[in-house]
Write an enzyme that holds these catalytic residues in place. Structure first.
Site, PDB file in Angstrom:
ATOM      1  N   GLU A   1      -3.756   7.146  -3.696  1.00 27.01           N
ATOM      2  CA  GLU A   1      -3.688   5.963  -3.156  1.00 27.01           C
ATOM      3  C   GLU A   1      -3.171   4.995  -4.342  1.00 27.01           C
ATOM      4  O   GLU A   1      -3.626   5.238  -5.440  1.00 27.01           O
ATOM      5  CB  GLU A   1      -4.600   5.354  -2.401  1.00 27.01           C
ATOM      6  CG  GLU A   1      -5.026   5.908  -0.959  1.00 27.01           C
ATOM      7  CD  GLU A   1      -6.206   4.998  -0.211  1.00 27.01           C
ATOM      8  OE1 GLU A   1      -6.273   5.274   0.876  1.00 27.01           O
ATOM      9  OE2 GLU A   1      -6.771   4.322  -1.015  1.00 27.01           O
TER      10      GLU A   1
ATOM     11  N   TYR B   1       0.770  -1.221  -0.143  1.00 32.37           N
ATOM     12  CA  TYR B   1       0.065  -0.072   0.032  1.00 32.37           C
ATOM     13  C   TYR B   1       0.947   1.095  -0.050  1.00 32.37           C
ATOM     14  O   TYR B   1       1.958   1.200   0.779  1.00 32.37           O
ATOM     15  CB  TYR B   1      -1.067  -0.133   1.240  1.00 32.37           C
ATOM     16  CG  TYR B   1      -1.621   1.321   1.382  1.00 32.37           C
ATOM     17  CD1 TYR B   1      -2.893   1.614   0.730  1.00 32.37           C
ATOM     18  CD2 TYR B   1      -1.140   2.458   2.064  1.00 32.37           C
ATOM     19  CE1 TYR B   1      -3.459   2.819   0.928  1.00 32.37           C
ATOM     20  CE2 TYR B   1      -1.786   3.504   2.273  1.00 32.37           C
ATOM     21  CZ  TYR B   1      -2.789   3.895   1.746  1.00 32.37           C
ATOM     22  OH  TYR B   1      -3.763   4.809   1.700  1.00 32.37           O
TER      23      TYR B   1
END
Length: 377
Positions: free
Chosen positions: A189, A101
């Site tokens: 993101e 991530y």
């Protein structure tokens, strides 16, 4: 402002962030036209502004053109958390050795953009933060210096050990930060950022949000806006001097002042109710604002009762009362309404309201309890 994954990929590619090839389709016929006849592993992904698409069946793999068409038929038109899928991303699938991530967000505590990374990619970062917060690495970025190469490498070393992989990941971090700053983003993101068996680091899913207040200087980003019905209401409200945000509850709220609006929603939650919106009519004494506010508020089909909570300062309670009478005369709603007026000209306002037969109360807690009771009836 939010954009879809396929739009985030366009921006990623523009800034040199590696992503698998893909294209967006709005219909099965478009899939038939764009997909080549060769046997290739592809991923078909629903394009909706909500997380958890995979769990809802909105992400599927296909090995052939026929399978791709079949999966597209299954996903297009499906409902994911109340949103209808009207477009899909068809992209080359990649083998994944490891998922990570990467995210950038505005952090008010550090007064800077904060870089977050985790080896727990492929799942919602909120879940990681809840279950294993120690697995999220955070680094505030000095706004005067930006994300420097050595900092990016230092963070990349937390995720990768091979020097080639570290360099690839560090370059992606620097490019993502530059994209974030250049576009006035409020969130960026990559989840997941993946390592493939042939040791390539790729962004295979992206999410970006942008600061609405900066859209006037971001024409390219503004052109990507796809407005939902709820967002149309928010934009319409803003144009009329109102602050409106739709929520998931059934108690409509009309309040003057953001702080009082938040307190009103807290009060409704305290007594077991669910607010349907945040609606701040501001400090104006213009009755027309109340008319516009009621129109927007009552257009929400989930609203089963309305709580009006006005503390008169600059906003005069009698003006709000007159606006409310005019609004209800135009709308002719049978949705129950409870009103609490306090402050400037409250006595005059309450007299106007009582003549209409609407219930009035003296305290916020009484207003919240009454609104919840009326919603149940």
């Amino acid at each position: 402002m939010k954009i879809h994954e396929y739009q985030a990929r366009i921006l990623f590619k523009k800034y040199g962030i590696p992503v698998p090839e893909g294209f967006v389709c709005h219909s099965v016929d478009e899939v038939k036209q764009k997909v080549s006849d060769d046997d290739k592993l592809r991923v078909i992904k629903a394009q909706v502004h909500v997380g958890g698409r995979g769990k809802a069946g909105g992400v599927k793999l296909a090995n052939t053109k026929a399978e791709t068409i079949e999966k597209a038929e299954q996903i297009l038109g499906m409902d994911i958390k109340g949103l209808t899928v009207d477009k899909i991303l068809v992209a080359d699938a990649v083998d994944i050795e490891k998922e990570f991530y990467v995210g950038l967000i505005n952090d008010r505590n550090s007064k800077s953009v904060t870089l977050m990374v985790s080896a727990e990619g492929g799942v919602e970062i909120e879940e990681v933060a809840k279950v294993s917060p120690e697995k999220i690495i955070k680094m505030p970025i000095d706004p005067t210096m930006g994300l420097m190469d050595w900092q990016a490498r230092k963070i990349a070393l937390k995720l990768f050990s091979d020097p080639k992989e570290v360099r690839q990941a560090a370059a992606i971090l620097v490019k993502l930060y530059q994209l974030y700053v250049d576009t006035d983003a409020s969130l960026a993101e990559i989840n997941p950022l993946v390592l493939t068996p042939d040791k390539r680091v790729l962004a295979i899913d992206g999410k970006m949000n942008f600061d609405d207040n900066a859209l006037y200087r971001q024409p390219e980003i503004l052109a990507m806006r796809e407005v939902s019905d709820d967002e149309k209401k928010e934009i319409e409200a803003n144009a009329k001097g109102l602050s409106y945000i739709k929520l998931d509850g059934n108690i409509g709220c009309m309040v003057n002042g953001a702080g009082l609006a938040m307190a009103t929603m807290d009060m409704i939650k305290l007594y077991g109710g669910e607010p349907a919106n945040f609606l701040d009519i501001g400090g104006s004494s213009n009755p027309e604002k109340v008319v516009e506010a009621m129109n927007i508020l009552l257009s929400d089909k989930n609203v089963e009762a309305v709580m009006i909570n006005i503390f008169g300062g600059i906003t005069r309670c009698d003006d709000v009362a007159r606006g409310l009478v005019v609004a209800l005369d135009k709308i002719k709603t049978d949705i129950p309404i409870v009103i609490r007026l306090s402050g400037t000209n409250a006595k005059e306002g309450l007299e106007i309201i009582r003549e209409t037969g609407l219930p009035t109360v003296e305290t916020m807690s009484e207003a919240a309890k009454t609104a919840i009771e009326l919603s149940k009836k």
